[in-house]
Scaffold this active site. Sequence first.
Site, short mmCIF file in Angstrom:
data_model
loop_
_atom_site.label_atom_id
_atom_site.label_comp_id
_atom_site.label_asym_id
_atom_site.label_seq_id
_atom_site.Cartn_x
_atom_site.Cartn_y
_atom_site.Cartn_z
N CYS A 109 -16.21 2.89 1.01
CA CYS A 109 -15.30 2.39 0.96
C CYS A 109 -14.23 2.48 2.56
O CYS A 109 -13.97 1.54 3.69
CB CYS A 109 -14.12 2.36 -0.26
SG CYS A 109 -13.44 4.27 -0.20
N ASP B 224 -16.49 8.40 -1.45
CA ASP B 224 -15.34 8.67 -0.33
C ASP B 224 -15.40 10.05 -0.21
O ASP B 224 -15.31 10.84 -0.24
CB ASP B 224 -14.44 8.34 -2.09
CG ASP B 224 -12.93 7.59 -1.48
OD1 ASP B 224 -12.87 7.29 -0.14
OD2 ASP B 224 -11.84 7.06 -2.61
N ARG C 37 -13.98 -7.24 2.64
CA ARG C 37 -13.24 -6.80 2.41
C ARG C 37 -12.05 -8.05 2.47
O ARG C 37 -11.75 -8.36 2.36
CB ARG C 37 -12.26 -6.12 3.37
CG ARG C 37 -12.69 -4.28 3.12
CD ARG C 37 -12.63 -4.03 1.44
NE ARG C 37 -10.65 -4.11 1.10
CZ ARG C 37 -10.39 -2.94 1.82
NH1 ARG C 37 -10.25 -2.54 2.17
NH2 ARG C 37 -8.42 -3.24 0.83
N GLN D 151 -10.76 -3.82 -2.56
CA GLN D 151 -11.67 -2.62 -2.94
C GLN D 151 -12.71 -3.31 -3.45
O GLN D 151 -14.07 -3.71 -2.95
CB GLN D 151 -11.50 -1.15 -2.08
CG GLN D 151 -13.11 -0.88 -2.43
CD GLN D 151 -12.89 -1.05 -0.20
OE1 GLN D 151 -11.90 -0.36 0.59
NE2 GLN D 151 -14.67 -0.96 0.25
N ARG E 169 0.44 -0.90 -0.11
CA ARG E 169 0.08 0.00 -0.28
C ARG E 169 0.65 1.46 -0.68
O ARG E 169 1.74 1.08 0.60
CB ARG E 169 -0.91 -0.13 1.18
CG ARG E 169 -1.78 1.37 1.34
CD ARG E 169 -2.38 0.78 2.97
NE ARG E 169 -3.66 0.93 2.11
CZ ARG E 169 -4.93 0.81 2.82
NH1 ARG E 169 -5.26 1.55 3.54
NH2 ARG E 169 -6.15 0.93 2.18
N HIS F 199 -7.51 0.61 -6.62
CA HIS F 199 -7.54 -0.06 -5.09
C HIS F 199 -8.28 -1.24 -5.36
O HIS F 199 -9.70 -1.01 -4.87
CB HIS F 199 -8.49 0.74 -3.96
CG HIS F 199 -8.75 0.52 -2.57
ND1 HIS F 199 -7.29 -0.43 -2.11
CD2 HIS F 199 -9.53 0.84 -1.43
CE1 HIS F 199 -7.66 -0.41 -0.88
NE2 HIS F 199 -8.89 0.15 -0.69
N1 NVA Z 1 -9.48 7.34 -1.64
C1 NVA Z 1 -9.44 7.50 -0.53
C2 NVA Z 1 -9.66 5.68 -0.40
C3 NVA Z 1 -9.35 5.16 0.77
C4 NVA Z 1 -9.67 4.23 1.33
C5 NVA Z 1 -8.06 7.69 0.33
O1 NVA Z 1 -7.22 7.22 -0.59
O2 NVA Z 1 -6.97 7.78 1.53
N1 CP Z 2 -11.53 0.56 2.72
C1 CP Z 2 -9.58 1.05 3.24
O1 CP Z 2 -8.87 0.72 2.01
O2 CP Z 2 -9.64 0.81 4.76
P1 CP Z 2 -8.80 1.36 5.15
O3 CP Z 2 -7.22 2.14 4.50
O4 CP Z 2 -8.56 1.27 6.41
O5 CP Z 2 -7.84 0.18 4.61
#
Ligand code: NVA
Ligand code: CP
Length: 330
Positions: free
Chosen positions: A272, A231, A317, A138, A108, A135
Amino acid sequence: MGVNIRGRHFLKLLDYTPEEIRYLLDLSKQFKNMKRNGVPHRYLEGKNIVLLFEKTSTRTRCSFEVAGMDLGLGVTYLDPGSSQMGKKESIPDTARVLGRMYDGIEYRGFDQQIVEELAKYAGVPVWNGLTDQFHPTQMLADLLTMEEKFGHLKGLNFTFMGDARNNMGNSLMVACAKMGINFTACAPKELFPAPWLVEEAKKIAAENGSTVRLTEDVAEGAKNADVIYTDIWVSMGEPDEVWDSRIRLLRKYQVNADVMGQAKPEALFMHCLPSFHDTKTTIGAQIAEKFGIPEMEVTNEVFESRQSVVFDEAENRMHTIKAVIYATLC
Ligand code: NVA
Ligand code: CP
């Protein structure tokens, strides 16, 4: 011939066919049933995986850890400060070291190029646990949740409201196109997805009997929707300075009772997570204080409503990530 994705990376849904996505969804359902019924499934005992996180996480990290442990895997977690990657060791070198020790690597972080480069050098499957652009794990959870609720995916009308040019907007557009779901990005044009990706998604959607459209108009976006998805307005890795302009751009795209009222009566609300739907977080409280908005991308009323399936998505998830790990390592 049956689908076989053993040894494959999982970097973005663009790399996967609808049949392969279908296989992963069906496998997820089997793992979910096993988990629910207490049936052990330590099919990968003796293997090990490593989780590399350059951004924070609750759901993705815990899903990989629990899925890994349920499958009998050894799991190592490396947080942003505790490896040499980037600062003292290049991505190709890190990939080759970890690939000698582990059977799979989750990443990540920031640019999609990083996870693509890890995959190029690792020699073992690499899974994208979120980048700035995509992602994909997800997506499987969201598709599974929709299928559980509606009994099918093809022909559903799906609307994403908000920052449509980020990882979630991009990924949902591709996921819907792959599975024959009609996708609408409802956003200010400054936050529309990149034209190349829209063109690609339109082609994929046409092959699967669905459509992709972009609109700035909230009423048009909400009308006839089976799902309204949103989101957070400022994503991980973006500087604090963008809050001001983002709030100005996205305020009218907040998912509230009025917006849900314009969708189909049984429409689902999806997110998400994490979400700023109240002031019970540090950032939520700061934004409320500074800009006078106690709820951001979704109102608390919608978040807590009967139509909201956000915690089903969160649970899924884990089941879907388990399917990805199993299918690529078995
Ligand atoms: N768009 C958000 C998604 C989090 C799961 C981010 O990248 O912070
Ligand atoms: N939705 C998601 O990816 O959550 P986290 O950032 O908590 O992993």
